[in-house]
Motif scaffolding. Structure first.
Motif, PDB file in Angstrom:
ATOM      1  N   VAL A 285     -16.913  -5.618  13.652  1.00 28.73           N
ATOM      2  CA  VAL A 285     -18.221  -6.042  14.143  1.00 28.73           C
ATOM      3  C   VAL A 285     -18.747  -5.022  15.147  1.00 28.73           C
ATOM      4  O   VAL A 285     -19.942  -4.791  15.238  1.00 28.73           O
ATOM      5  CB  VAL A 285     -18.122  -7.441  14.794  1.00 28.73           C
ATOM      6  N   LEU A 286     -17.848  -4.398  15.866  1.00 31.41           N
ATOM      7  CA  LEU A 286     -18.236  -3.382  16.838  1.00 31.41           C
ATOM      8  C   LEU A 286     -18.321  -1.990  16.208  1.00 31.41           C
ATOM      9  O   LEU A 286     -18.655  -1.032  16.876  1.00 31.41           O
ATOM     10  CB  LEU A 286     -17.239  -3.365  18.000  1.00 31.41           C
ATOM     11  N   VAL A 287     -17.976  -1.881  14.943  1.00 30.46           N
ATOM     12  CA  VAL A 287     -18.023  -0.688  14.096  1.00 30.46           C
ATOM     13  C   VAL A 287     -17.036   0.409  14.535  1.00 30.46           C
ATOM     14  O   VAL A 287     -16.272   0.904  13.730  1.00 30.46           O
ATOM     15  CB  VAL A 287     -19.449  -0.115  13.936  1.00 30.46           C
TER      16      VAL A 287
ATOM     17  N   GLY B 221     -18.948  -5.124   9.761  1.00 32.00           N
ATOM     18  CA  GLY B 221     -19.721  -4.854  10.972  1.00 32.00           C
ATOM     19  C   GLY B 221     -21.088  -4.281  10.661  1.00 32.00           C
ATOM     20  O   GLY B 221     -22.103  -4.703  11.233  1.00 32.00           O
ATOM     21  N   ALA B 222     -21.129  -3.334   9.750  1.00 33.32           N
ATOM     22  CA  ALA B 222     -22.406  -2.725   9.372  1.00 33.32           C
ATOM     23  C   ALA B 222     -23.331  -3.765   8.741  1.00 33.32           C
ATOM     24  O   ALA B 222     -24.526  -3.825   9.062  1.00 33.32           O
ATOM     25  CB  ALA B 222     -22.173  -1.563   8.407  1.00 33.32           C
TER      26      ALA B 222
ATOM     27  N   TRP C  38     -24.717  -5.957  11.496  1.00 30.82           N
ATOM     28  CA  TRP C  38     -25.748  -5.278  12.283  1.00 30.82           C
ATOM     29  C   TRP C  38     -27.035  -5.074  11.495  1.00 30.82           C
ATOM     30  O   TRP C  38     -28.136  -5.208  12.058  1.00 30.82           O
ATOM     31  CB  TRP C  38     -25.221  -3.955  12.841  1.00 30.82           C
TER      32      TRP C  38
ATOM     33  N   ILE D 252     -28.711  -8.425  11.677  1.00 30.85           N
ATOM     34  CA  ILE D 252     -29.229  -8.701  13.016  1.00 30.85           C
ATOM     35  C   ILE D 252     -30.502  -7.901  13.277  1.00 30.85           C
ATOM     36  O   ILE D 252     -31.470  -8.417  13.830  1.00 30.85           O
ATOM     37  CB  ILE D 252     -28.165  -8.392  14.092  1.00 30.85           C
ATOM     38  N   LEU D 253     -30.499  -6.650  12.858  1.00 29.48           N
ATOM     39  CA  LEU D 253     -31.650  -5.776  13.091  1.00 29.48           C
ATOM     40  C   LEU D 253     -32.751  -5.951  12.054  1.00 29.48           C
ATOM     41  O   LEU D 253     -33.797  -5.315  12.135  1.00 29.48           O
ATOM     42  CB  LEU D 253     -31.197  -4.310  13.115  1.00 29.48           C
TER      43      LEU D 253
END
Length: 191
Positions: free
Chosen positions: A76-78, A135-136, A139, A142-143
């Motif tokens: 998740v933090l990549v 993770g990607a 994100w 989310i974005l």
């Protein structure tokens, strides 16, 4: 990811070789090299891993499964899966380096890692890739940059997890039963 593993292995090996070059003159590298070697031996002893012991298979499997799970969960933090792969590669390089400076030939040193590493390293690389992909995907969601995600169905994700677990189990069996025999043979013939 594989390139990162290879590069970090090379760095670990080069650092040990450099420290060893310093030790030939009795420099400070001798103490650092010996302390590191003692730490590695202590870690293995604390795990209670013994060649040809079925219980060691479970210990190795669970230790590696935990490493794979951390790699997936921190995806998740990549960045963390990349760091985990680099750390594992570095440790492999250091182990190869320490083994060779202790008088074991490079091929014999490889024989102490490759039999089980053929299964373990790809499993850890796959776990890291799954973590980064998760993770990607998260994100991008989310974005708001993508509706389509790689793990749109649970089957693909679970399939990757099963492959990681199977590879790690095979690696543990090989590490307990095959690697010690191969390593003993290669050392005994002076490779």
């Amino acid at each position: 990811m594989a390139v990162l593993f290879i590069l970090s292995s090379s760095v670990g090996f080069a650092i040990v070789q450099s420290l060893f070059a310093e030790t030939t003159g009795g420099g400070a590298g001798a103490g650092a090299l010996n302390r590191f070697l003692e730490m590695l031996v202590k870690m293995v002893r604390e795990l209670g891993i013994t060649p040809y012991d079925p219980l060691s298979i479970i210990k190795i499997f669970l230790k590696n499964l935990l490493a794979a799970a951390v790699s997936i969960a921190t995806g998740v933090l990549v960045l963390p899966p990349f760091l985990i792969i680099m750390l594992n590669g570095f440790v492999v390089g250091v182990v190869l380096g320490v083994t060779t400076v202790r008088g074991v030939g490079f091929l014999a040193a490889l024989s102490m890692i490759l039999p089980h590493g053929v299964f373990e390293i790809p499993a850890l690389l796959l776990a890291a890739a799954v973590g980064v992909r998760l993770g990607a995907d998260l994100w991008f969601r989310i974005l708001g940059r993508g509706e389509r995600v790689y793990y749109t169905n649970l089957n693909r994700f679970l399939g990757h997890l099963v492959v990681v677990a199977l590879l790690l189990f095979v690696a543990a069996v090989v590490e307990v039963y095959v690697t010690p025999a191969v390593a003993h043979y290669t050392v005994s013939i002076g490779l």
